[in-house]
Enzyme design. Sequence first.
Site, PDB file in Angstrom:
ATOM      1  N   GLU A 126       0.837  -1.213   0.000  1.00 57.08           N
ATOM      2  CA  GLU A 126       0.000   0.000   0.000  1.00 57.08           C
ATOM      3  C   GLU A 126       0.867   1.258   0.000  1.00 57.08           C
ATOM      4  O   GLU A 126       0.653   2.171   0.797  1.00 57.08           O
ATOM      5  CB  GLU A 126      -0.951  -0.001   1.201  1.00 57.08           C
ATOM      6  CG  GLU A 126      -1.882  -1.199   1.220  1.00 57.08           C
ATOM      7  CD  GLU A 126      -2.971  -1.110   2.296  1.00 57.08           C
ATOM      8  OE1 GLU A 126      -2.769  -0.371   3.285  1.00 57.08           O
ATOM      9  OE2 GLU A 126      -4.015  -1.762   2.138  1.00 57.08           O
ATOM     10  N   GLU A 271      -5.934  -8.338   0.345  1.00 52.01           N
ATOM     11  CA  GLU A 271      -6.410  -8.405   1.736  1.00 52.01           C
ATOM     12  C   GLU A 271      -7.907  -8.174   1.722  1.00 52.01           C
ATOM     13  O   GLU A 271      -8.401  -7.258   1.072  1.00 52.01           O
ATOM     14  CB  GLU A 271      -5.777  -7.297   2.597  1.00 52.01           C
ATOM     15  CG  GLU A 271      -4.277  -7.364   2.733  1.00 52.01           C
ATOM     16  CD  GLU A 271      -3.727  -6.222   3.608  1.00 52.01           C
ATOM     17  OE1 GLU A 271      -4.522  -5.520   4.253  1.00 52.01           O
ATOM     18  OE2 GLU A 271      -2.501  -6.057   3.626  1.00 52.01           O
TER      19      GLU A 271
END
Length: 490
Positions: A126, A271
């Site tokens: 991220e 995720e």
Amino acid sequence: MGSWSGHGGGAAAVVLVVAVLVTWAAAGVGAIGANWGTQASHPLPPDTVVKMLKGNGFQKVKLFDAEDGTMSALRKSGLEVMVGIPNDLLTTMATSMKAAEKWVDKNVSNYLNDGCNIRYVAVGNEPFLSTYNGSFLQSTFPALRNIQSALVKAGLSNQIKVTVPQNADVYQTSTSKPSDGDFRTDIHDRMLEIVKFLSDNGGAFTVNIYPFISLYIEPNFPKDYAFFEGAASPIVDGSATYTNMFDANHDTLIWALKKNGYGNLPIIIGEIGWPTDGDVNANAQFARLFNQGFMTHIATGRGTPMRPGPIDAYLFSLIDEDEKSIQPGNFERHWGIFTYDGLPKYELTLGTANSQLQRASGVKYLEKKWCVLKPSANLNDAKLPDTVSYACSMADCTSLGYGTSCGGLDTRSNISYAYNSFFQKNDQDDVACGFSGFATITGQNPSTGTCRFGIMIEVDSAFSWKPQRVKNNYLLMLLLVIVHLCLSFS
Ligand SMILES: *[C@@H]1O[C@H](CO)[C@@H](O)[C@H](O)[C@H]1NC(C)=O
Ligand SMILES: *[C@@H]1O[C@H](CO)[C@@H](O)[C@H](O)[C@H]1NC(C)=O
Ligand SMILES: *[C@@H]1O[C@H](CO)[C@@H](O)[C@H](O)[C@H]1NC(C)=O
């Protein structure tokens, strides 16, 4: 136990395995994976975790690094592995081809030769998250390019692909309709650079999607839309109707890709999950509803309106991690489908496996003892609050807030919870149950209802530096008490 996990020989088992595989293939179901993070004070031994993964029918695992202990345990496990390059290595990988080659040599080739089934390298995690304030904007793409070149040079680029796990905030939609989706304007060009590269090199776009976070930051978010049970106000977008946020969010990404000429880029859900504590909407009931809903969704093999077919996903997360930063919120340490010691938190059927989650086997606990507030302690003592703040700052009080698993405790039990957390985190060292004489050790389990006063697990000798930390904590505590006394006398 999942029948395909390969235990037990004999023709019957083989037939069963084949039958299950055929069912999976026919349904077009993607394999289910799990994220294995290790930001824990007392992590389960890697071999135990690998057994948990296999015993519960996971076929893939996603890591955030390539630690030697983890990688060694994954050898010959048959599990597909995504290894990760942490964000703090991105600049090095971006500026030095040599460093990228060394990383691939040490953390990929080395383990591959050892029988570790590595399939992906995740470059960063991220990296474009707004909280990083642009720190990794410059380095992510060059790091990706260098790692890919290193894989090519090592002759591995056919079997191992690169990706960059991104938070779903890298794209957005001006309306609630997925078809209005595009990459965020401030990072549009950066995203296209990466997307084109992934497309040219057979990589995949990895995205993390969290309906829980939407509910957390937007209290008016329609709760039913976060789950998979249908929604009172579905979103209609052309011929597609969206009754859950996952599909809509996923398809916003598909539209963003399609609009820029990459509508067929493979997608991995890096995720997805729901936490069980630390917030009013984080509990086992909601987590089960969400995760089971998601598992059922992907088991149909239908995919989303814009991308019919199997969904490739990694649950977040396998196990709780008590040392994760709580900057995102107190829920951050509670994403596991298993507790820190490998107990299932709720019933969950994974994929087409009909069995419930299996607990970790052979977990070694410390003694059955807890640190609590002395019954004789005076709650009005002015020195008490400091001891609690100290315990909470060093250990974990994320289960004590409003609407959490221990949110209903009275003041005494609340303080005991904080003390015990500190005591356990410090391996039940007597010194860690001092608290200016307010605390005492008991053999009676103070757990009540949903509130669990944990006992820590043993960690192997690699963690033998812990006692040193206790002493440092003790010194710090003494110092605090002295400062406090000085202040009281002045
Ligand atoms: C391999 O990965 C580990 C864990 O992320 C890291 O600490 C180490 O620096 C890497 N090795 C090289 C040679 O880059
Ligand atoms: C981001 O970094 C810039 C430059 O370093 C700084 O001026 C700005 O205040 C930072 N913003 C946040 C939200 O931290
Ligand atoms: C319990 O402890 C937490 C964290 O220290 C605190 O926020 C909360 O207000 C406390 N509740 C009670 C009833 O003492």
